[in-house]
Design an enzyme around this catalytic site. Structure first.
Site, PDB file in Angstrom:
ATOM      1  N   GLU A  41       2.254  -8.382  -7.004  1.00  0.00           N
ATOM      2  CA  GLU A  41       3.355  -8.745  -6.105  1.00  0.00           C
ATOM      3  C   GLU A  41       2.845  -9.575  -4.927  1.00  0.00           C
ATOM      4  O   GLU A  41       1.827  -9.241  -4.311  1.00  0.00           O
ATOM      5  CB  GLU A  41       4.000  -7.455  -5.588  1.00  0.00           C
ATOM      6  CG  GLU A  41       5.145  -7.644  -4.624  1.00  0.00           C
ATOM      7  CD  GLU A  41       5.738  -6.324  -4.157  1.00  0.00           C
ATOM      8  OE1 GLU A  41       6.786  -6.354  -3.493  1.00  0.00           O
ATOM      9  OE2 GLU A  41       5.150  -5.253  -4.452  1.00  0.00           O
ATOM     10  N   LYS A 110      13.231  -9.531  -6.079  1.00  0.00           N
ATOM     11  CA  LYS A 110      13.173  -8.080  -6.014  1.00  0.00           C
ATOM     12  C   LYS A 110      14.518  -7.512  -5.584  1.00  0.00           C
ATOM     13  O   LYS A 110      15.061  -7.881  -4.537  1.00  0.00           O
ATOM     14  CB  LYS A 110      12.071  -7.676  -5.033  1.00  0.00           C
ATOM     15  CG  LYS A 110      11.737  -6.184  -5.021  1.00  0.00           C
ATOM     16  CD  LYS A 110      10.524  -5.949  -4.128  1.00  0.00           C
ATOM     17  CE  LYS A 110      10.053  -4.515  -4.143  1.00  0.00           C
ATOM     18  NZ  LYS A 110       8.850  -4.332  -3.300  1.00  0.00           N
ATOM     19  N   CYS A 143       7.570  -4.209  -8.378  1.00  0.00           N
ATOM     20  CA  CYS A 143       7.180  -2.999  -7.647  1.00  0.00           C
ATOM     21  C   CYS A 143       8.266  -1.925  -7.649  1.00  0.00           C
ATOM     22  O   CYS A 143       8.527  -1.295  -8.660  1.00  0.00           O
ATOM     23  CB  CYS A 143       6.751  -3.384  -6.236  1.00  0.00           C
ATOM     24  SG  CYS A 143       5.771  -2.102  -5.402  1.00  0.00           S
TER      25      CYS A 143
END
Length: 259
Positions: A41, A110, A143
């Site tokens: 990430e 994200k 994540c």
């Protein structure tokens, strides 16, 4: 498909140096016959960039992604990497997937932002979209996204067989790589490629423990807490996953015929 996962800290706020690391890793991967290389990430900039995020951000078709496309094309490997994206004045924690021809084939923002800092810096994404890589249906999350069962289930409903998850998981959240990532693979009969940072960035200590996990929830290969490169051929695991899926379909058909 042979996959390589890179685990280490990135050079803080130094995109040029990180691009050099990405290129050297992809060059070595190509020699080893790897088809896809996965970085963590926000690897392009470092994760804890704080108020420098806006200065480091680029459009998804900006110069850094163009460099990533060149690297993929020159070394004939697909690559996945996290970066800070800017679009219409908004910042996103993003990742791109680029195929071996140097084409951007997936772009993910994200969805589940972690903690106050991310929520202050970034806008959330709104979708989980599958894509084709080397003839295999794949998904891309980042994540914290993977900690929610709904994320992987959304991809399973799109027939995704490999879920790539660049991450910056930190202490003390050891249960995420050890338990949740494996659960997502097992629950959804898919391979999970979990690419984490390791080491320290400011006061943050990353857990490492990057892993490539089979559709049975068992590790195909896993790193410890130190810098590491993981490499494995996913073909046997994907074949086992497909066999299990066919068995489930057959049992479902039998159940319907009895009802």
């Amino acid at each position: 498909m042979k996959v390589l996962t890179y685990q280490d800290t990135s050079a803080f706020c130094d995109k040029e140096k990180n691009l050099c690391t990405i290129e050297s890793t992809c060059a070595a991967a190509a020699i080893l016959g790897v088809q896809t290389v996965v970085f963590p990430e926000l690897f392009l900039t470092g994760y804890q960039v704080g108020n420098q995020a806006a200065l480091l951000a680029e459009p998804i078709n900006g110069p850094s992604v163009e460099q990533l496309r060149r690297i993929a094309r020159n070394h004939k490997v697909a690559l996945i990497c996290g970066l800070i994206e800017v679009s219409e004045g908004n910042l996103f924690n993003a990742a791109v997937a680029i195929n071996a021809d140097g084409q951007t084939i997936a772009h993910h923002r994200k969805v589940f932002l972690f903690g106050d800092t991310e929520k202050q810096l970034f806008q959330p994404g709104t979708a989980f979209t599958s894509f084709e890589l080397n003839g295999i249906t794949c998904g891309l999350s980042i994540c914290y996204d993977i900690e929610f069962p709904e994320t992987a289930r959304c991809f399973a409903n799109q027939q995704v067989k490999i879920l790539f998850n660049p991450t910056a998981n930190m202490m003390p959240y050891l249960a995420v790589p050890r338990t949740l990532a494996r659960a997502r693979a097992l629950e959804n009969n898919m391979v999970v490629v979990y690419a984490n940072l390791c080491g320290h960035e400011g006061n943050t200590e990353y857990t490492g423990l990057s892993a490539i996990i089979g559709p049975d929830g068992e590790d195909l290969i896993r790193a410890g807490k130190d810098p590491a490169i993981l490499m494995t051929d996913l073909s046997p695991a994907l074949h086992r996953g497909l066999s299990t899926q066919l068995q489930d379909l057959a049992l479902s058909s039998i159940s319907r015929s009895w009802s």
